[in-house]
Structures are given as C-alpha cells and as structure tokens.
Design a protein around this motif. Sequence first.
Motif, PDB file in Angstrom:
ATOM      1  N   ALA A 179       2.143 -11.055  50.180  1.00  0.00           N
ATOM      2  CA  ALA A 179       0.760 -11.419  49.835  1.00  0.00           C
ATOM      3  C   ALA A 179      -0.106 -11.628  51.082  1.00  0.00           C
ATOM      4  O   ALA A 179      -1.260 -11.165  51.117  1.00  0.00           O
ATOM      5  CB  ALA A 179       0.746 -12.656  48.950  1.00  0.00           C
ATOM      6  N   THR A 196      -4.008 -25.120  46.700  1.00  0.00           N
ATOM      7  CA  THR A 196      -4.627 -24.224  45.708  1.00  0.00           C
ATOM      8  C   THR A 196      -6.130 -24.165  46.019  1.00  0.00           C
ATOM      9  O   THR A 196      -6.620 -24.936  46.856  1.00  0.00           O
ATOM     10  CB  THR A 196      -4.436 -24.755  44.273  1.00  0.00           C
ATOM     11  OG1 THR A 196      -5.101 -26.001  44.166  1.00  0.00           O
ATOM     12  CG2 THR A 196      -2.966 -24.905  43.932  1.00  0.00           C
ATOM     13  N   ASN A 213     -11.706 -18.502  45.008  1.00  0.00           N
ATOM     14  CA  ASN A 213     -11.602 -17.758  43.746  1.00  0.00           C
ATOM     15  C   ASN A 213     -12.175 -16.353  43.863  1.00  0.00           C
ATOM     16  O   ASN A 213     -11.637 -15.413  43.260  1.00  0.00           O
ATOM     17  CB  ASN A 213     -12.295 -18.520  42.619  1.00  0.00           C
ATOM     18  CG  ASN A 213     -11.370 -19.576  42.050  1.00  0.00           C
ATOM     19  OD1 ASN A 213     -10.302 -19.261  41.538  1.00  0.00           O
ATOM     20  ND2 ASN A 213     -11.739 -20.835  42.214  1.00  0.00           N
ATOM     21  N   LEU A 226      -9.449 -14.431  45.430  1.00  0.00           N
ATOM     22  CA  LEU A 226      -8.335 -14.146  44.515  1.00  0.00           C
ATOM     23  C   LEU A 226      -8.708 -13.083  43.482  1.00  0.00           C
ATOM     24  O   LEU A 226      -7.880 -12.257  43.099  1.00  0.00           O
ATOM     25  CB  LEU A 226      -7.885 -15.437  43.827  1.00  0.00           C
ATOM     26  CG  LEU A 226      -7.194 -16.443  44.772  1.00  0.00           C
ATOM     27  CD1 LEU A 226      -6.958 -17.773  44.085  1.00  0.00           C
ATOM     28  CD2 LEU A 226      -5.877 -15.879  45.307  1.00  0.00           C
ATOM     29  N   TYR A 266      -8.538  -9.892  45.271  1.00  0.00           N
ATOM     30  CA  TYR A 266      -7.116  -9.582  45.506  1.00  0.00           C
ATOM     31  C   TYR A 266      -6.526  -8.938  44.251  1.00  0.00           C
ATOM     32  O   TYR A 266      -5.854  -7.903  44.318  1.00  0.00           O
ATOM     33  CB  TYR A 266      -6.370 -10.883  45.838  1.00  0.00           C
ATOM     34  CG  TYR A 266      -4.914 -10.682  46.227  1.00  0.00           C
ATOM     35  CD1 TYR A 266      -4.522 -10.682  47.557  1.00  0.00           C
ATOM     36  CD2 TYR A 266      -3.931 -10.498  45.253  1.00  0.00           C
ATOM     37  CE1 TYR A 266      -3.200 -10.495  47.913  1.00  0.00           C
ATOM     38  CE2 TYR A 266      -2.610 -10.306  45.592  1.00  0.00           C
ATOM     39  CZ  TYR A 266      -2.235 -10.319  46.926  1.00  0.00           C
ATOM     40  OH  TYR A 266      -0.924 -10.127  47.262  1.00  0.00           O
ATOM     41  N   LYS A 267      -6.814  -9.554  43.100  1.00  0.00           N
ATOM     42  CA  LYS A 267      -6.242  -9.041  41.851  1.00  0.00           C
ATOM     43  C   LYS A 267      -6.789  -7.647  41.535  1.00  0.00           C
ATOM     44  O   LYS A 267      -6.054  -6.752  41.116  1.00  0.00           O
ATOM     45  CB  LYS A 267      -6.544 -10.000  40.691  1.00  0.00           C
ATOM     46  CG  LYS A 267      -5.771  -9.611  39.450  1.00  0.00           C
ATOM     47  CD  LYS A 267      -5.961 -10.562  38.313  1.00  0.00           C
ATOM     48  CE  LYS A 267      -5.102 -10.103  37.135  1.00  0.00           C
ATOM     49  NZ  LYS A 267      -5.312 -10.938  35.971  1.00  0.00           N
ATOM     50  N   ASN A 318      -1.865 -11.164  40.733  1.00  0.00           N
ATOM     51  CA  ASN A 318      -2.153 -12.348  41.543  1.00  0.00           C
ATOM     52  C   ASN A 318      -0.955 -12.641  42.441  1.00  0.00           C
ATOM     53  O   ASN A 318       0.188 -12.365  42.059  1.00  0.00           O
ATOM     54  CB  ASN A 318      -2.398 -13.555  40.634  1.00  0.00           C
ATOM     55  CG  ASN A 318      -3.755 -13.477  39.970  1.00  0.00           C
ATOM     56  OD1 ASN A 318      -4.749 -13.138  40.595  1.00  0.00           O
ATOM     57  ND2 ASN A 318      -3.799 -13.765  38.685  1.00  0.00           N
ATOM     58  N   SER A 321       2.214 -17.198  45.050  1.00  0.00           N
ATOM     59  CA  SER A 321       1.914 -18.396  45.824  1.00  0.00           C
ATOM     60  C   SER A 321       0.587 -18.120  46.540  1.00  0.00           C
ATOM     61  O   SER A 321       0.503 -17.175  47.332  1.00  0.00           O
ATOM     62  CB  SER A 321       3.034 -18.650  46.848  1.00  0.00           C
ATOM     63  OG  SER A 321       2.745 -19.801  47.586  1.00  0.00           O
ATOM     64  N   VAL A 322      -0.450 -18.921  46.233  1.00  0.00           N
ATOM     65  CA  VAL A 322      -1.784 -18.542  46.716  1.00  0.00           C
ATOM     66  C   VAL A 322      -2.069 -18.950  48.155  1.00  0.00           C
ATOM     67  O   VAL A 322      -2.877 -18.331  48.834  1.00  0.00           O
ATOM     68  CB  VAL A 322      -2.905 -19.092  45.797  1.00  0.00           C
ATOM     69  CG1 VAL A 322      -2.830 -18.464  44.436  1.00  0.00           C
ATOM     70  CG2 VAL A 322      -2.858 -20.607  45.732  1.00  0.00           C
ATOM     71  N   TRP A 323      -1.402 -20.027  48.623  1.00  0.00           N
ATOM     72  CA  TRP A 323      -1.831 -20.496  49.950  1.00  0.00           C
ATOM     73  C   TRP A 323      -1.525 -19.523  51.086  1.00  0.00           C
ATOM     74  O   TRP A 323      -2.336 -19.409  52.021  1.00  0.00           O
ATOM     75  CB  TRP A 323      -1.283 -21.900  50.236  1.00  0.00           C
ATOM     76  CG  TRP A 323       0.204 -21.994  50.477  1.00  0.00           C
ATOM     77  CD1 TRP A 323       1.148 -22.289  49.562  1.00  0.00           C
ATOM     78  CD2 TRP A 323       0.907 -21.778  51.712  1.00  0.00           C
ATOM     79  NE1 TRP A 323       2.392 -22.275  50.115  1.00  0.00           N
ATOM     80  CE2 TRP A 323       2.281 -21.966  51.448  1.00  0.00           C
ATOM     81  CE3 TRP A 323       0.503 -21.448  53.004  1.00  0.00           C
ATOM     82  CZ2 TRP A 323       3.253 -21.826  52.432  1.00  0.00           C
ATOM     83  CZ3 TRP A 323       1.476 -21.316  53.975  1.00  0.00           C
ATOM     84  CH2 TRP A 323       2.834 -21.500  53.702  1.00  0.00           C
ATOM     85  N   LEU A 342      -4.319 -16.954  51.131  1.00  0.00           N
ATOM     86  CA  LEU A 342      -5.605 -17.616  51.435  1.00  0.00           C
ATOM     87  C   LEU A 342      -5.705 -17.919  52.928  1.00  0.00           C
ATOM     88  O   LEU A 342      -6.725 -17.641  53.568  1.00  0.00           O
ATOM     89  CB  LEU A 342      -5.742 -18.910  50.627  1.00  0.00           C
ATOM     90  CG  LEU A 342      -6.130 -18.760  49.147  1.00  0.00           C
ATOM     91  CD1 LEU A 342      -6.010 -20.108  48.445  1.00  0.00           C
ATOM     92  CD2 LEU A 342      -7.546 -18.223  48.998  1.00  0.00           C
TER      93      LEU A 342
END
Lengths: 498, 388
Positions: free
Chosen positions: B56, B281, B291, B294, B297-298, B304, B307-309, B312
Amino acid sequence: MTKIGYKLVLGFGMFIVILIAHSVLGQLTTDQALETHDRLTTKIEPAVALLNDIRTANKELYLLVANKVIDHKNSSTSNRIKQIIEVDLPYFISNMVLLKKSLEPTDPRNKNIDTVAGYASKSILLIEEINSLLLTSKDYEDPIKIDMTTDLLNNRLSVFSTEIDNGISFLLRKYKQELENKVAELSNELQSNSRFFLLTSLLFIGFGVVITYRNTRAIVKPINALMNSVRSIQEGNYENKVSIKGNDEFSMLGTAFNQMSESLKSSFDQINTKNKELEQFVYIASHDLQEPLRTVNSFTDLLEKDYKDKLDETAAIYINFISQASHRMSLLVKGLLDYSRIGGNKELTKVKCNEMLDALKDDLSTLISTENATLEVGILPELGVYKIEFRLLFQNLINNAIKFHKPGIPPIVKITAAEEKDFWKFKISDNGIGIKENQKDKIFGMFQRLNTQKEFAGTGIGLAHCVKIIEMHGGTITVESEFGRGSTFCITISKKLI
Amino acid sequence: MGSKIGIDKNIKVVMLRLCLLLIGISIFSACKSEVETINIGYIGPLTKRATDLGIAPANALKLSVSEYNANRKAGEPKVNLFVEDDQWEKENSMPAYEKLRREHDVKIVFVSNTDGTIAISDKVLDDQVILVNPLNNDALLSALNQNIFKIAKSTEEANSLIAIRIIELGLKKVIIMHYPNDFMTMASNSCKKILDESGIENRVVTVEKENVDFKDELKSYKEAGYDAFVFFGYKEFGFAMKQARELEITAPFFGSTVLLDPDYYENSAGTIIGTECSFFTPADGNWVLANEFLNRYKSTYGENPFSVWPPLQAYDAMNLVLNELRTLNSTRGNGQLFDEWLRQRLFNVKFFQGTCGNISINTDGSSRGIYFSLYKYEAKGKLLKVKR
C-alpha cells in the motif's frame, strides 16, 4: 528642416510629449496604487490571517488543556495538544519573527509581537510540563499532580493565554487600523488617479484640438488657394494670381506657382501666335497652290484632248499619270485649305441634331443609294455648337462609315446620343471592315491612310478634321473597333462651350 | 601555392571559431541547464512479511508521483518512481538500493524498514542520496546522518501508548515479546521504559525470527503470573495469541501498529480480537485530506488498503518531498549539490498540511505532527478507537 516640417514635427512632437507625460504620470500614480495594494495583500492581510490563526490556536489550546486538567479528558485531547505545541505554534512563532522583520524598528507592534511570541513559547513549555504530569489516567488520582496542573492551568497558562490574546488584540487593532488606512489610501489614490486622468485627458484633448486645427488650417488654406488657381488656369485664365501670406513653403510654392502660370501664359501666347502663323501659312500655301495646280490640270486636260492623236501611246500614259497626280494633289490641297479654315467660325448656334442629320442624309443621298446604305438615327439633342464644323464632323464620320463597308454587305450606320453630367456623348457605329487594334492610334493623324487608293479613295484628312472640330467643342473622340466586325466612334461635346 | 596555403589557413580559423562557439554554447547550456527528470526509488516489503507496510505505501507513492507529474508546470522536473522488494529483511536493502542506483541513478530513496534504513545509511551519504523513511521515526534513525529523513509517526511515542494503557488498566506484571528488528526493539524499550518509571514489573523477550511455536514460553509466562501480554511483532505472533488462549491465558493482549495484516488474523484464528494497539486512521489526522486520498486510492487500485496508516504516511512523505522538488530549478544555487539542496529545503519545512496532519521537520531530520491513538481489534480487519 522645412517650416511646414517644423510645424508638423512640433505638432506631433507635442502630442508625443503629452502622451509620454500622461503615460509617465499615469504609471507613477498606478505604481503608487499598486504599492499600496501590494502592501495590503502581501503584508497586512497575511499578518491579520496569521494573528487570527494564533488567536484561534491559543484559545483552542487553552480549552484543550483545561479539558485535559479539569475534565480529565486526557486521551481525546492529547494528540491535538501535541499537534498545536509541536507543529502549529512553533510555525506561528517563526512566522511572527518574519512578521517583525517587515516592520520598522520603531514600530510599537514589535514589542507586542515579542510579547505574543514569548508567551506562546512559555505556553508550549508549560503544557509540556502538564503533559508530563498527566501522562496516564492514574495520574488523575494523584491529588498533588492535580493541584499542580490546576495551578499551572489557572494561574499561569490562563495568564499566558490572556497575554497572548491581548497582544493579538492590540496587533489586530493596529493591523486593522493600517488596513483601513491603506484601503482608504488606495481608494483615495484610485479616485485621484481617475480625476487626474480625466482632467489631463480633457486638457490634452483641448490642446490637441487647437494644435490640429492650427496645423490643418496652415496646410489646407494655401492648398485650397492653389487649387482655385489651378482651376482658373484650367479655364484659360492665366492672369489669375495665387496669394499666400507668410514665408513658409506654401508661400514659396505660391510664388513659384505664379511664376509658372506667367511662364505658361507666355508660352501659350507664343504657341497661339505660332499656330495662327502656321494656319495662315497653310491657308496661303494651299490657296496659292490651287492656282498653279488648276493651270497644270487645265493644260493637262488640253494635252489629253487636243493632242490625243499626235502623241504616241507612252506619252499618253505619262500625261494620264500627270493628270491623276495633279488632281489628287488638288484634293490634298483642298483638304489642307479646309483644315485651315476650321475654327474660323467663332459663333455658337443652336442646332437640332436630328434636323441637321436629315439635311445631311439628303446631301449624302447619292452615296447612300449607291452603296445601298441604311442610316439609323436615334433621338438626338439640340445643342449650341459651331454649326458648319459640327455638320462637317458628322458628314465625315457618316461618309467614312459608308465608304469603309465590307464588300457585298450593305452598310448600316447607327447614330445615338446620351447625356452625361458635363457633356453629350454621341456614338456613330457601323458594320464595316473595322480597324486592327494596332492601327487605332494612326487613324486620327493627318493624311494617315490604312488602305490603298485602289481599295478606298481619299486623302486621309477627314478624321484629322474631326479631331480639330471636336477640340473646338471641348470634347474627345475615340474609336472602339474589332477588325472585320465594324467600328464605333464615340465623340463627346461639352455642355459648357463659351 | 600561396593561395592554397591562405585558404587552408582560413579554413583552420573558421574551424577554430566554430569549435570555440560550440564550446561556448556547451558551457552556457551546462550552466543554464535545468534538471528535467529526477528518479526516486522505494524499497519496501512487497512479499513474504509485513506486506501491509510495503504494497500500500508503494501504491501511495506511485499515486503521489503520478499526481505530481500530471500537475507539474514548466520548469518543474519530471519524477520517476522505481520500486524494489526487500521482503522486510535488512539484508535485502543494500542489493535493492544498489540496483536502484545502478539501473536508475536514483537521487532519493524511500525505505520502509528501519533496519534497512540503518543498513544503507552510510552508503546513501557517500552517494549523496537523500533517504526518507515514510513509516518510522525513532531516535536511533535520527542519530544516523544528515541525509536520513523520517517523515512518519514517532516509534517511541506510538508504542508508549501501550504502556500508558497498561498503567491505566492497573495491570501489574507485563510480558513484552518482540520480533528481532530495530523497530520492534525500539517499541519494546519505549514501552518498558514507561512501565519501569511507573514501577510495573515487566520483562522483555526477543523471539526467533521464524518462530511459530511459543507454547513453552507462554506456559511459563502463565505460570509466572503475567497479567498482560504485549506482542510487538508481525504475523507469527498470531500463532502466539492462538496458543496463549489455548493455554487458557485470559490476560489482555497488546500489539503494535501492524495488527491488520490479514495473515496475523488467520494465524491467530480470531484470538486477535480484543487486542489493543496503537494505530492511526483518518480521524487522527486531516480527515478531509485523508479521505480524499483514500477515495483516490480506491478508484486507482480498486481496493482499500487494509491498513491505512502506512499509505497515508507514505503519501504525505512523498508529497512533502515533491513539494520541494518542484522548486528545484528555481531555488537550487549554482554548483549546489542535489542532496545539499534538498536537505536544506527539507530542514526548512515547518508546516506541511498532509493527510496525517500538519507536519514539520526538525533539524535532526525527524518529523513532528503525526500522532497515533489507542485502538482495539474489534473484528476481522476492523479496529475501533478505545474510549478512555
């Protein structure tokens, strides 16, 4: 440089100077306005925005720390507190240092910026102390830590926060005051710019109108005087003198023009005299030549008649040649005599062209019937002309139109007229042999012939007569023709014959 | 003969002048030449272990670079990104770095792995390359050299949340098991430090890298009466969690920032649920920007990140660097080295609004502005913020 040149350069120079002055003044005032605008947008507005950001961050920070200490909301506030004390406030403080650099050293705002930056730095240290005391929820159970942090909050952070807020208030008030002053200044500058441009534009327009009028008048007036003189000379009045005052080029031109008209008059007088002498000579020569020619003709006739049987065949042929040549010479001399007589009549007479052509048709009836010709005459005007010459003009043109017909094709001659502004335009067209393109210029010369005597008899002086008659009538003569398909002679007769 | 010599001389003079002109033009061009392209490398785990810290972030870096290239203006250099897989092994970092240098002459390299960062730190300084770690930011990394930047959360700070939570819960005896790498060691030490300061008994144990059988240790810990189990490591600790519950250890579990690795859940057979960890988050950073990222990204990758961090942080780190790179041709002094220029530019970043928050760079190359919170593993692939 010439004087007119000086005037023009002066006029344009004045305009350019005015334009440059206008542009420079405009640029100066615009620069001033831009400087004010620049100060507003790059200094004051960012400063006000920064101060508002600091005020917001300071208030938020105090509330967050108060929540942390009093309401025990440690975890939900600590990250935001860290964000403010570790990133936002240090960034604002560094920007305040830059803000201070934009001020004069004597500016009272410097002191307040130092105060705000100082208390912000103290707040950061103080909050770090509070954070270290209230690290976990267990710390809230420790009355000593709670007392300490409450004391730090109420007696120190609140003071720092208030000092920061007061300092910001003072600075905002000053910046807003400056903002208002600058906005008013900008507004005044824009208004004064507008007035300045309006007034100077009006002034310059008025000045420009005066300069333009004077220069135009200085140029147009003498040109008009010259034009009038030219027209006068065109009408034959060589006595007319142009009068231009001053000592510029136009005055010099006027003097030169007068000298030229005098010279022209002198030349024309000489030409007229010579012409008269020449005509007199032609008249005398052609008149005096007739007598010996008649004698030659008479004796040649006598020789042919009385010695017909005594002369051998060769002598008879020679005498015949002499007779033909002397008769042709008689015709040429007569033609010359007629040519010299044209213009002798100085009296204009009203002539109804249709009546004149009817009479002419009668005179040419033998030729018309011999050649089986048709003469179609349209509606023609009544004109004031030199009657005999005018009739001769049409006689010659009709005669030519019939004479130069195509073998075996009866000639048709059409005569029409049309009125133009200053003249009448006649057209005499035929269906004859026509004229080659490269021969059109020759036909109006004296004794010019395009055909042999055998083909078409004549002296070649008829169209020269026509040219002279047309000149008498202030007109022109031209021919449009296509070889083998006929010709159209266009003649114009001036309406303003004196 | 004389004429021929004269012509030859003229030709020589003309040729000489042409040469001088060409040399002049070359020197002028060299002086005025702008950097048109900058190659950046990324070394991260794309296979084997901790792929949530590699795939990611790589996608986020690509997204950032493509957005920059699409929007760059005249005079701003084009950026190319080249990605290498280190399988989360520090031994792979140097070969990956050398490959990037050899094949693409990268001037900047992003490295996820802390050990990998340490492994190549001297080399990047020698090569005048700037290294950016977009995931970890700890004291050890800050002690390396001036070409190492850490645009990420503070390792110590993020993991100290676990210690603070243990104190809050009133737990008395803590076992901290950690994977043998720098990050997890740092995490354990920062946690231990706070526990020590609070007088809570604790023990730090380093596990074997590939170990998946922890039954014996766990049994001994149970017998020793440990009431808190901290697992600072990767998916292998999923087995440890499962084995602990099988041994009827009921003590609460605590973990690190990598719990959302799907293999972790699978290995734990669901026993991971209830584990508390430090995490990040969009709600912890700039919610709007995070957001938006994200969503992009999607739409770009069709899914997605689990793990978002990591993406980010990587996205912010790359954007921060690109924000400086776009000024390269207008701000770099004549003769100034690239790494010297970029280092100074990065040191001057005091406020960069990113998806993770407002970021500033300190003089040691570390960053501030990214703060983790305490989360609880609620269900498969789902964390919830702990209300305290």
